[in-house]
Design a protein around this motif. Structure first.
Motif, PDB file in Angstrom:
ATOM      1  N   VAL A   1      40.130  29.705  42.467  1.00  0.00           N
ATOM      2  CA  VAL A   1      40.617  30.459  43.635  1.00  0.00           C
ATOM      3  C   VAL A   1      39.478  31.336  44.146  1.00  0.00           C
ATOM      4  N   ARG A   2      39.379  31.443  45.455  1.00  0.00           N
ATOM      5  CA  ARG A   2      38.355  32.283  46.068  1.00  0.00           C
ATOM      6  C   ARG A   2      39.073  33.434  46.757  1.00  0.00           C
TER       7      ARG A   2
ATOM      8  N   ALA B   1      41.297  43.547  45.282  1.00  0.00           N
ATOM      9  CA  ALA B   1      42.666  43.609  44.752  1.00  0.00           C
ATOM     10  C   ALA B   1      43.197  42.199  44.474  1.00  0.00           C
ATOM     11  N   ASP B   2      42.948  41.296  45.421  1.00  0.00           N
ATOM     12  CA  ASP B   2      43.410  39.913  45.219  1.00  0.00           C
ATOM     13  C   ASP B   2      42.755  39.284  43.996  1.00  0.00           C
ATOM     14  N   ALA B   3      41.450  39.506  43.911  1.00  0.00           N
ATOM     15  CA  ALA B   3      40.721  38.907  42.791  1.00  0.00           C
ATOM     16  C   ALA B   3      41.262  39.467  41.478  1.00  0.00           C
ATOM     17  N   TYR B   4      41.431  40.770  41.444  1.00  0.00           N
ATOM     18  CA  TYR B   4      41.910  41.424  40.229  1.00  0.00           C
ATOM     19  C   TYR B   4      43.287  40.882  39.846  1.00  0.00           C
ATOM     20  N   ALA B   5      44.162  40.730  40.874  1.00  0.00           N
ATOM     21  CA  ALA B   5      45.522  40.247  40.615  1.00  0.00           C
ATOM     22  C   ALA B   5      45.496  38.797  40.132  1.00  0.00           C
ATOM     23  N   ALA B   6      44.667  37.973  40.761  1.00  0.00           N
ATOM     24  CA  ALA B   6      44.602  36.561  40.355  1.00  0.00           C
ATOM     25  C   ALA B   6      44.143  36.458  38.910  1.00  0.00           C
ATOM     26  N   PHE B   7      43.162  37.277  38.563  1.00  0.00           N
ATOM     27  CA  PHE B   7      42.632  37.273  37.197  1.00  0.00           C
ATOM     28  C   PHE B   7      43.731  37.679  36.205  1.00  0.00           C
ATOM     29  N   ALA B   8      44.428  38.767  36.553  1.00  0.00           N
ATOM     30  CA  ALA B   8      45.452  39.305  35.655  1.00  0.00           C
ATOM     31  C   ALA B   8      46.584  38.309  35.455  1.00  0.00           C
ATOM     32  N   GLN B   9      46.946  37.639  36.541  1.00  0.00           N
ATOM     33  CA  GLN B   9      48.068  36.719  36.492  1.00  0.00           C
ATOM     34  C   GLN B   9      47.757  35.506  35.606  1.00  0.00           C
ATOM     35  N   ALA B  10      46.523  35.046  35.700  1.00  0.00           N
ATOM     36  CA  ALA B  10      46.173  33.812  34.986  1.00  0.00           C
ATOM     37  C   ALA B  10      46.132  34.019  33.489  1.00  0.00           C
ATOM     38  N   GLY B  11      45.790  35.218  33.066  1.00  0.00           N
ATOM     39  CA  GLY B  11      45.673  35.438  31.627  1.00  0.00           C
ATOM     40  C   GLY B  11      44.354  34.925  31.079  1.00  0.00           C
ATOM     41  N   ASP B  12      44.029  33.672  31.367  1.00  0.00           N
ATOM     42  CA  ASP B  12      42.787  33.103  30.847  1.00  0.00           C
ATOM     43  C   ASP B  12      41.902  32.739  32.039  1.00  0.00           C
TER      44      ASP B  12
ATOM     45  N   SER C   1      38.117  33.573  34.450  1.00  0.00           N
ATOM     46  CA  SER C   1      36.753  34.095  34.509  1.00  0.00           C
ATOM     47  C   SER C   1      36.396  34.332  35.963  1.00  0.00           C
ATOM     48  N   TYR C   2      35.665  35.409  36.215  1.00  0.00           N
ATOM     49  CA  TYR C   2      35.076  35.565  37.548  1.00  0.00           C
ATOM     50  C   TYR C   2      33.847  34.680  37.621  1.00  0.00           C
ATOM     51  N   ILE C   3      33.573  34.231  38.824  1.00  0.00           N
ATOM     52  CA  ILE C   3      32.305  33.532  39.026  1.00  0.00           C
ATOM     53  C   ILE C   3      31.590  34.130  40.225  1.00  0.00           C
ATOM     54  N   SER C   4      30.304  34.454  40.003  1.00  0.00           N
ATOM     55  CA  SER C   4      29.472  34.948  41.108  1.00  0.00           C
ATOM     56  C   SER C   4      28.461  33.870  41.440  1.00  0.00           C
ATOM     57  N   GLY C   5      27.275  33.937  40.864  1.00  0.00           N
ATOM     58  CA  GLY C   5      26.272  32.900  41.143  1.00  0.00           C
ATOM     59  C   GLY C   5      26.441  31.655  40.280  1.00  0.00           C
ATOM     60  N   GLY C   6      27.165  31.818  39.192  1.00  0.00           N
ATOM     61  CA  GLY C   6      27.442  30.673  38.326  1.00  0.00           C
ATOM     62  C   GLY C   6      26.272  30.235  37.453  1.00  0.00           C
ATOM     63  N   GLN C   7      25.171  30.970  37.486  1.00  0.00           N
ATOM     64  CA  GLN C   7      23.978  30.488  36.781  1.00  0.00           C
ATOM     65  C   GLN C   7      24.045  30.690  35.270  1.00  0.00           C
TER      66      GLN C   7
ATOM     67  N   ASP D   1      36.567  33.120  42.182  1.00  0.00           N
ATOM     68  CA  ASP D   1      35.277  33.203  42.870  1.00  0.00           C
ATOM     69  C   ASP D   1      35.223  34.495  43.663  1.00  0.00           C
ATOM     70  N   LEU D   2      34.207  35.307  43.384  1.00  0.00           N
ATOM     71  CA  LEU D   2      34.086  36.605  44.053  1.00  0.00           C
ATOM     72  C   LEU D   2      33.293  36.513  45.357  1.00  0.00           C
TER      73      LEU D   2
END
Ligand SMILES: Cc1cc2nc3c(=O)[nH]c(=O)nc-3n(C[C@H](O)[C@H](O)[C@H](O)COP(=O)(O)OP(=O)(O)OC[C@H]3O[C@@H](n4cnc5c(N)ncnc54)[C@H](O)[C@@H]3O)c2cc1C
Lengths: 680, 286
Positions: B9-10, B15-26, B28-34, B52-53
């Motif tokens: 999810v992008r 707030a959206d990112a934080y909520a998506a992360f919390a909801q999934a439980g498992d 990871s954020y991804i920035s550059g992915g390197q 995806d941030l």
């Protein structure tokens, strides 16, 4: 060095045009344009993907394998264990008959009872995609019971050491020695003795393209086609046929573009053998491409040696004798079919090679341990032999108060001493160490470098200058392994066809993996036939692949060479008119006179192989080219460094290739072993 | 090497990112992915969801607010080399950037990703210590600022709580009396350093050091300051004797662990060499 050897024609290549020229590679543009076709690029209909579950232990008993959960995963077509493949594939043993006393346990694609190195493939999973296969591989449950591993030379030889193979009496794979006699006396009476102990860490060849294979078994015809990133398609045709009980004529191995080999891609790998069996079990093509992490734990390693060496030196710096102990730790078994003993064998035979020695003694121990298998990798044994020798020579120089150049000049085999043999038995035809050393001295401006070095040292900067001489084994012929029973290049050869439109098609068994084989062959064939290489179409790399991959590759020589070429052609025509012997004389783009192609010729010069014309095709196929081992030896340091750029043919491509460096030498090799000038 | 299947999810807001992360439980954020993508390919990590941030507006851009430079977490490594505000106000980052990986990786990798991951061998996290930066962190209670000294806690452990987002880095701008230097020792350019360090100090007109911060990386589980060295330098003018003196403090200050790359004694030796070079560099004005 380029003097012809026995039965070479008196005036070979009297129409030089391409050989000796720095020509562009006809295939370079294609590869640069991304139009290479590697095994990874090949997708066959109904193709499946294999991955392997590997042992995390160096030595462990496989107590139990539970594949049920993996079998139930989406897209999984087959999960196979060692026992499944053992039903199809006969075991192989990595020994050579001429290595007396050598031993190695039998090997199977996947182990039955014990894993013997960390990273060994234990279970195969075949699924619709690589990702699905990896998902399922995570579900395979293997219970391992750890066993004590052998992890170094001392452990391997220790009293009561664990045995890598319980069926063998000890961990000694092979032991060999060399002794000219009188060595102890020489050492006892020498003014100085210098010595050193040398440890070499494991190396591996890291090719841009990893190992890759697609096995495609067609049960309806009992026919196996293998697309294989390999250096040796004929060898694998033989091995797959023999170990899977398929008629050789029904096994075809195709080596498409290969992205680097360095000796890594000519050994039997367990995964590759397994993939053939998996395809047979499934009746579908199965692909396996080793990823980099897998490559590190399964591609052959090399050069794990500990060498103790000493030299006896006279007061004036003359090196009298060397005494060497080489211990090398290989894998849990000897690699098939070249074995894991050739490297050590070459180390003890190449030490001291550039120098005149009155005495030489060596003791080689090749020992098993629980690590990745080892075998031939670039310049097999040479770097070790060179490092040990040159260190002893430097030490000898220091003891005798001689400069590194002086001690070498004093001890090198004299340029007028040839033909001769090394103390270890290698026969040398014509080397030029002295001339080469003198040239090196000038080229590097040694005296200036030395004064710069002294000046830098005064400023606290330590700068080293190293000088090394060596002899490289090249072109040892199919007999090199053939004598030990390994059919490695017995079938190498080339077929040249001349088409009705007057073009030349050259099909060669040796493969191109970046070192310019196709360019070299094109040069030789074009010059030999007296045509422009633009009309020579080269196809490499396939047992029974000839004709399949025929592609047009039009490489144009650079402008000046082209002009020179046409002048040469005019001269050639003049000679032709004057009656010079020219089977295919004529302008580069002229059609071949049909009368040549319509005849049938016997060719005793090709060891009985017939030179025949089938319709309009002319066939030159030499099955066995035997060369004296020393014939191709040369002093690498003596050649123009330019010649080494891009590499050349490795010793493993013996027969068809000839020498391995500058085109001049290629030509010389061709004279000896490959295309002989045949009276038509 | 194929990653296990995951959802993606992008998010466009923190707030959206934080909520998506919390909801999934498992997740990871991804920035550059390197760093993340290789870990996924090796199956060292296998989250169910990637958040995806990349589209979060607050994480983009570099702005100057008074004496503070705010660098958005998504600022790429490559921008450290091209962004004029960074060159002017946070030059240590520009000096470190060429040593971080290779151009292709610098084109994707982000400052926020590097500092969030906090690899002990990474250049930028250590520079945060040397520059006395503050981390802008978004979490359940909104946004907070954490000083670098309190941010790096243990191996790959930072003040970031699970699900928290490193939004931006706040770096005090350098003035005319600042001097700074960066260097590292690697076997090959682009490799992670055997030992690396950066320093930034405020100097008196007469060349005496008012205060200085020196941060090493690749010597411990986190980037570390060598505080006894900093203290010994305060109020002093750099000369050969002083350099030799503070080099002598390194052994007591650092305690590198044995690993497969280098023995601890060699790391300490390299750290002393590096410290000497950096101090030599700043002994005259930058
Ligand atoms: C070949 C290679 C060489 C390299 N060499 C170096 C080097 O020499 N020096 C060096 O420092 N680095 C090096 N790196 C790593 C590179 O700098 C990475 O880009 C960096 O470490 C991570 O940044 P990223 O944006 O790619 O983060 P990602 O890979 O996207 O994420 C890294 C981790 O941080 C988390 N994360 C990312 N962004 C945030 C955020 N804003 N808030 C909270 N958590 C977040 C992710 O969930 C993940 O766990 C190298 C990488 C490669 C592949």
């Amino acid at each position: 060095m380029n003097a012809p050897v026995t039965n070479a024609p008196a005036k070979p290549f009297d129409r030089p045009g391409h050989v000796g020229q720095p020509l562009s590679r006809p295939n370079a543009k294609r590869l640069l344009a991304g139009r290479g076709r590697y095994v990874t690029d090949i997708t066959l209909p109904r193709m499946l993907h294999a991955v392997f579950v590997r042992s995390p232990y160096a030595h462990a008993r496989i107590a139990d394998v539970d594949i049920a959960a993996a079998q139930a995963m989406p897209g999984v077509r087959l999960v196979a264990t060692g026992a499944d493949l053992a039903r199809l594939c006969t075991p192989w043993v990595g020994t050579l008959d001429h290595f007396k006393g050598m031993k190695s346990p039998p090997q199977l694609p996947l182990p039955l009872e014990r894993a013997v190195w960390a990273g060994q493939a234990v279970v195969a999973v075949v699924a619709d995609t690589r990702a699905l296969a990896e998902d399922a591989a995570e579900m395979v449950a293997i219970s391992f019971e750890e066993l004590p591993p052998v992890t170094d030379l001392d452990m391997a030889q220790a009293e009561g050491a664990p045995r890598v193979s319980p069926e063998l009496a000890d961990n000694m794979c092979f032991r060999a020695g060399l002794d000219t006699g009188g060595v102890d006396d020489i050492f006892a009476n020498a003014a100085h003795v210098v010595e050193g102990e040398f440890h070499f860490g494991r190396h591996t060849g890291v090719t841009l393209e990893p190992r890759a294979i697609i096995a495609d078994y067609d049960p309806s015809e009992e026919r196996l086609t293998v697309h294989h990133a390999t250096q040796t398609p004929y060898q694998f045709q033989d091995l797959y046929a023999r170990h899977y009980g398929i008629a050789e004529s029904r096994v075809r191995v195709i080596a498409p573009d290969v992205g680097g080999s360095f000796g890594v891609k000519l050994h039997v790998y367990h995964e590759d053998m397994a993939v053939v069996g998996l395809s047979m079990m499934l009746g579908r093509p199965v692909k396996f491409v080793a990823d980099r992490t897998e490559a590190f734990v399964s591609d052959i390693h090399a050069r794990d040696h500990r060498v103790k060496a000493r030299a006896a030196v006279a007061a004036d710096g003359t090196i009298l004798a060397m005494d060497v102990e080489d211990e090398t730790a290989v894998g849990a078994f000897s690699t098939y079919p070249r074995t894991s003993a050739v490297e050590g064998n070459q180390v003890i035979r190449l030490i001291g090679a550039p120098y005149t020695l009155a005495g030489y003694r060596a003791d080689l121990k090749v020992l098993f341990q629980n690590k990745v298998q080892t075998s031939q990798y670039r310049a097999v044994g040479h770097p070790i032999a060179c490092a040990v020798t040159e260190r002893l020579v430097d030490l000898a120089g220091q003891k005798a108060g001689l400069d590194p150049f002086a001690v070498r000049a004093k001890n090198m085999i004299a340029d007028d001493a040839y033909p001769c043999a090394s103390a270890t038995g290698y026969k040398f035809e014509a080397l030029s160490h002295q001339a080469c050393l003198a040239k090196l001295h000038t080229l590097m401006d040694y005296d200036r470098l030395r004064s710069e070095q002294a000046e830098a040292r005064a400023r606290g900067i330590h700068r080293g200058i190293g000088i090394a001489a060596f002899v490289e084994i090249t072109n040892p012929s199919p007999a090199f392994y053939g004598i030990g029973g390994a059919r490695i290049s017995a079938q190498d050869g080339a077929i040249i066809k001349i088409t009705p439109s007057g073009e030349v098609r050259c099909l060669i068994s040796v493969t191109e993996q970046g070192q310019g084989t196709e360019t070299i062959m094109g040069q030789i064939v074009a010059d030999y036939l007296g045509v422009s290489r633009d009309i020579v179409d080269r196809t490499s790399g396939g047992a029974q692949a000839q004709g399949q991959r025929a592609r047009r590759r039009r490489g144009h020589p650079p402008g000046p060479a082209r002009r020179a070429g046409s002048r040469e052609r005019r001269n050639r025509r003049a000679r032709h008119r004057a009656g010079a012997h020219q089977p295919f004389g004529g302008g580069a783009h002229r059609l071949f006179p049909l009368r040549y192609a319509a005849r049938r010729h016997q060719c005793p010069a090709l060891g009985g192989a017939s030179l025949r014309t089938a319709g309009l095709s002319l066939r030159l196929h030499q099955r066995h080219s035997r060369l004296p081992c020393g014939g191709g030896c040369r002093d690498r340091a003596g050649e123009d460094p330019q010649a080494f750029r891009g590499g050349g043919l490795r010793p493993h491509h013996q027969s068809a290739a000839g020498g391995r460096t500058g085109a001049r030498r290629r030509g010389a090799g061709a004279r000896r072993g490959f295309l002989r000038r045949v009276p038509l | 090497m194929k990653a296990r299947a995951f959802s993606y999810v992008r998010s466009e807001t923190l707030a959206d990112a934080y909520a998506a992360f919390a909801q999934a439980g498992d997740a990871s954020y991804i920035s550059g992915g390197q760093s993340l993508v290789p870990a996924l390919a090796l199956r060292l990590q296998a989250p169910e969801l990637l958040v995806d941030l990349g589209a979060v507006a607050e994480m983009h851009g570099v702005t100057l607010d008074g004496d503070m430079l705010r660098i958005g977490g998504l600022t790429r490594h490559a921008q450290m080399l091209t962004e004029p505000l960074i060159a002017r106000h946070a030059p240590l980052l520009a000096q470190a950037a060429p040593h971080v990986a290779h151009p292709a990786i610098r084109n994707r990798g982000t400052l926020g990703g590097s500092v969030a991951l906090a690899d002990p061998a990474s250049e930028f996290p250590a520079m945060m210590l040397a520059m006395d930066a503050r981390m802008e962190i978004f979490g359940a209670a909104g946004t907070r600022l954490v000083p670098a000294d309190a941010y790096f806690q243990d191996l790959y452990q930072t003040a970031l709580e699970p699900g928290e987002i490193l939004v931006a880095l706040h770096v005090p701008s350098v003035g005319p009396r600042h001097r700074w230097a960066f260097d590292e020792l690697t076997r090959r350019r682009g490799d992670y350093a055997m030992v690396g360090a950066g320093l930034q100090g405020l100097f008196e007109e007469d060349g005496r050091i008012e205060h200085i911060r020196i941060a090493f990386f690749s010597v411990a589980a986190t980037p570390v300051r060598v505080k006894s060295v900093e203290a010994a330098l305060a109020g002093r003018k750099i000369d050969a004797a002083l350099i030799a003196h503070v080099q002598g403090l390194i052994d007591a200050e650092l305690d590198p662990a044995e690993d497969e790359h280098l023995p601890p004694a060699m790391r300490l030796h390299l750290a002393r060499v590096l410290l000497g070079r950096l101090l030599q560099t700043v002994s005259s004005p930058t």
